[in-house]
Design an enzyme around this catalytic site. Structure first.
Site, PDB file in Angstrom:
ATOM      1  N   THR A  19       0.811  -1.220   0.000  1.00 49.20           N
ATOM      2  CA  THR A  19       0.000   0.000   0.000  1.00 49.20           C
ATOM      3  C   THR A  19       0.842   1.267   0.000  1.00 49.20           C
ATOM      4  O   THR A  19       0.455   2.276  -0.579  1.00 49.20           O
ATOM      5  CB  THR A  19      -0.938  -0.029   1.233  1.00 49.20           C
ATOM      6  OG1 THR A  19      -1.850  -1.105   1.063  1.00 49.20           O
ATOM      7  CG2 THR A  19      -1.707   1.261   1.401  1.00 49.20           C
ATOM      8  N   SER A  86      -0.251  -9.945  -0.564  1.00 42.10           N
ATOM      9  CA  SER A  86      -1.015 -11.199  -0.532  1.00 42.10           C
ATOM     10  C   SER A  86      -0.510 -12.170  -1.590  1.00 42.10           C
ATOM     11  O   SER A  86      -0.772 -13.371  -1.510  1.00 42.10           O
ATOM     12  CB  SER A  86      -2.501 -10.935  -0.787  1.00 42.10           C
ATOM     13  OG  SER A  86      -2.930  -9.889   0.017  1.00 42.10           O
ATOM     14  N   THR A 116       1.785  -4.761   4.031  1.00 41.98           N
ATOM     15  CA  THR A 116       1.679  -5.123   5.450  1.00 41.98           C
ATOM     16  C   THR A 116       0.990  -6.466   5.687  1.00 41.98           C
ATOM     17  O   THR A 116       1.219  -7.096   6.715  1.00 41.98           O
ATOM     18  CB  THR A 116       0.887  -4.047   6.229  1.00 41.98           C
ATOM     19  OG1 THR A 116      -0.405  -3.917   5.626  1.00 41.98           O
ATOM     20  CG2 THR A 116       1.603  -2.720   6.206  1.00 41.98           C
ATOM     21  N   ASP A 117       0.148  -6.877   4.724  1.00 44.89           N
ATOM     22  CA  ASP A 117      -0.671  -8.063   5.011  1.00 44.89           C
ATOM     23  C   ASP A 117       0.162  -9.303   5.315  1.00 44.89           C
ATOM     24  O   ASP A 117      -0.219 -10.116   6.155  1.00 44.89           O
ATOM     25  CB  ASP A 117      -1.631  -8.340   3.848  1.00 44.89           C
ATOM     26  CG  ASP A 117      -2.744  -7.295   3.786  1.00 44.89           C
ATOM     27  OD1 ASP A 117      -2.965  -6.603   4.794  1.00 44.89           O
ATOM     28  OD2 ASP A 117      -3.381  -7.162   2.723  1.00 44.89           O
TER      29      ASP A 117
HETATM   30  N1  ASN Z   1      -2.801  -5.175   0.712  1.00 42.16           N
HETATM   31  C1  ASN Z   1      -1.656  -4.422   1.110  1.00 42.16           C
HETATM   32  C2  ASN Z   1      -0.456  -5.344   1.025  1.00 42.16           C
HETATM   33  O1  ASN Z   1      -0.225  -6.114   1.901  1.00 42.16           O
HETATM   34  C3  ASN Z   1      -1.861  -3.916   2.510  1.00 42.16           C
HETATM   35  C4  ASN Z   1      -0.850  -2.902   2.945  1.00 42.16           C
HETATM   36  O2  ASN Z   1       0.282  -2.875   2.501  1.00 42.16           O
HETATM   37  N2  ASN Z   1      -1.213  -2.068   3.899  1.00 42.16           N
HETATM   38  O3  ASN Z   1       0.239  -5.306   0.048  1.00 42.16           O
END
Ligand code: ASN
Length: 619
Positions: A19, A86, A116-117
């Site tokens: 993100t 993901s 972050t995921d």
């Molecule tokens: N969907 C994003 C990822 O993990 C979530 C994020 O980075 N906050 O790539």
């Protein structure tokens, strides 16, 4: 850990996606290219004037001065393609490690910009893939894109760059919302709040506020001067099975089918699960096929949670007749080493990054013998050291260190400590003597020295392990030979009373089925006898732990290296195992010609006719 010296510190920032760099395309956030160009326009990330004055190349950015005498210069390496995390897999994480490896000499530290995921998984895997890390590696990302007016990306990335640039923290870490966590202790707990991660069982390594506070006592020390090793061979057939009340045995059966090699099983409370016989039967069958099953609680870990002893379920399943269940340890570590051919180190480890969870774990055996051993070792700080009431032997100080010093001359003691002292894992087993430590590290020189000084070759640690077993279990041929020779030379080593026999550290009778003549109350069988007390938990534990090292077990797994180690240590491999079958017999029945030939060779080399006093341990 030290404050990094030098006027310029160079970092490589590997941008993998997430993100933090995403842009909206028709209302949907997608990974965005050109992060370096964006950062270049933000004064907090780039001092254009300084870059020009220094003549830095176009792709190189420099932070404004954080201290008067030091600059952090960094290059952003953008991955192709960029990922929503993901979609990341072990393959991509190994590629990140290899990128770090290929740029290792040119940079002082590394920042990995990641979604972050799955960042906690990435951090955990990287911590195991990268061995002998001597530089700081920090993963970071954001909940909100860096382009947004109100976002967490800027703070997170700047903090990661500053920490990696200014401090030597030789670990894989994760920085988020002003906290630097150990990478294999962290888990994502929120999808909206900026405080998205927590490390339930280990405080942050560093906290950034008006000052940077480093918890020096938590930061791992550099181990020796070994070069960076990237373990790229990882076992992918590893799964996570979360038990829930009423889970059908058929579902568990389907999940445990080949090619599955290892399963982390999340269980209730301090490691409990349903005691339905059909479910237990599936677990037992899978264990018999060689699947490694690690029991780990899915209880939300709380920092003050007290570690559990053997779980009620472990007891219950044992009482129901599961000879393979081994419960123990005070922490259910989520790492496993199925990609590793044998201890120590090896070619791969996987830790899925939920952090260490309190609660007991059990390993269903038989499994590759090194796997339980690896699970019991603290490899990358993924385990919490025992608490104060469980004193640890230390080679640097304490009882073990003093023992070494008293036994040896100063020069020799120093030599032993140098040889052994860099391995922190040596501190993790209680009840071990310096000889255990030396054997476990495969340090034949130290073993010889300690034996010459009269250390007990048959000493057992609290888990029943002898130095010989540790040397042979680690496939240390030379160290094993030295210990084996000494064991055989001891007075009293005879056919019925061999010192080698004691290597397993459990009573001989524990290998005999109860029905067999000679079986006693010590016989380790899981069924509670209606009129006799069952074997002690310790006896069962010892038996389960040691069984994989037995020659007939090695033969059944075609573990030639293990058999060679026993052979070289002087063990008589003709002796039958607990079910009356020798290693040779097992290999012949399995039709494994390589093992048969090896055993015959070993026998020949040992002199077939010699009435060797050195019968097999515990047989
Ligand atoms: N969907 C994003 C990822 O993990 C979530 C994020 O980075 N906050 O790539």
């Amino acid at each position: 850990m030290a404050r990094a010296a030098g006027p310029e510190r160079r970092l490589l920032a590997v941008y993998t996606g997430g993100t933090i760099g995403m842009r909206s395309e028709r209302g949907v956030l997608v990974p965005g290219r050109g992060l370096a160009a964006v950062l270049k326009m933000l004064p907090m990330f780039h001092d254009e004037e300084h870059a020009r004055a220094r003549g830095l190349p176009e792709d190189t950015l420099v932070l404004p001065p954080a201290s008067p005498d030091q600059r952090v210069i960094y290059t952003v390496l953008e991955c192709q393609p960029l990922f929503d995390s993901s979609d990341m897999t072990i393959t991509e994480w190994v590629q990140i490690a290899q990128t770090i490896e290929s740029h290792y000499a040119r940079y002082d530290g590394f920042v990995v910009i990641h979604g972050t995921d799955t960042m906690a998984f990435a951090a955990s895997v990287l911590s195991f893939v990268l061995e002998n890390l001597q530089k700081t590696v920090i993963l970071t990302g954001a909940q909100v894109p860096i382009h947004a007016l109100w976002n967490d990306g800027r703070e997170n990335l700047l903090g990661a760059l500053l920490l990696a640039g200014q401090y030597v923290i030789p670990e894989v870490c994760l920085f988020f919302q002003n906290q630097l966590f150990r990478g294999n202790r962290v888990t994502k707990v929120d999808a909206r709040r900026f405080a998205a991660f927590c490390s339930p069982n280990l405080p942050p390594l560093a906290t950034v506020g008006a000052d940077v506070t480093i918890s020096q006592e938590l930061v791992r020390r550099v181990r020796g001067q070994g070069r960076l090793v990237v373990h790229s061979s990882m076992e992918q057939n590893v799964g996570l099975l979360r038990l829930y009340p009423g889970i059908p045995a058929s579902l568990v059966r389907a999940f445990l089918q080949p090619p599955m090699k290892g399963v982390v099983m999340e269980t209730f409370g301090s490691g409990n699960g349903p005691t339905k016989p059909d479910l237990l039967q599936e677990l037992r069958a899978a264990a018999e096929r060689g699947l490694v099953i690690v029991n780990c609680t899915h209880w939300y870990p709380h920092p003050s949670a007290s570690p559990a002893g053997p779980s009620g379920w472990a007891e219950a399943t044992r009482a129901q007749g599961d000879p393979k269940l081994e419960a123990g340890g005070s922490g259910g570590t989520l790492c496993w080493g199925l990609g590793v051919p044998g201890p120590p180190g090896g070619s791969g480890l996987l830790g899925p990054g939920s952090g260490e969870l309190p609660g007991s774990f059990c390993v269903y055996l038989p499994s590759p013998p090194h796997v339980p051993q690896l699970l019991a070792r603290d490899l990358r700080g993924e385990m919490t050291p025992p608490t104060v009431d469980e004193p640890r032997p230390s080679l640097r100080g304490g009882v073990l260190g003093r023992g070494v010093a008293q036994l040896l001359s100063l020069r020799q003691a120093l030599q032993v400590l140098v040889e052994l002292g860099s391995d922190r894992s040596l501190e993790d087993f209680s009840g071990q003597t310096p000889l255990h430590a030396a054997a476990r590290a495969g340090q034949a020189g130290a073993v010889t020295m300690l034996l010459q000084r009269g250390l007990d070759v048959n000493a057992r640690d609290k888990g029943g392990l002898s130095p010989l077993l540790l040397a042979v279990g680690g496939r240390y041929l030379t160290a094993g030979t030295v210990v084996g020779v000494q064991a055989r030379a001891l007075p009293g080593a005879g056919p019925g009373q061999s010192c080698l026999r004691g290597a397993f550290g459990v009573p001989v009778v524990t290998w005999l089925p109860r029905a067999e003549p000679g079986g006693t109350e010590d016989t380790c069988f899981p069924e509670p006898h209606p009129f006799r007390p069952g074997p002690s938990v310790e006896t069962c534990r010892a038996e389960s732990l040691l069984r994989p090292w037995r020659p007939e077990q090695l033969a059944s797994r075609a573990d030639c290296e293990g058999l060679r180690a026993w052979g070289q240590a002087g063990a008589d491999l003709r002796q039958p195992g607990y079910d009356g079958r020798s290693a040779l017999h097992v290999a012949e029945v399995a039709g494994n010609l390589e093992v048969v030939a090896l055993l015959q060779n070993l026998r020949g080399a040992a002199g077939d006719q010699a009435p060797g006093p050195e019968v097999l341990p515990g047989v």
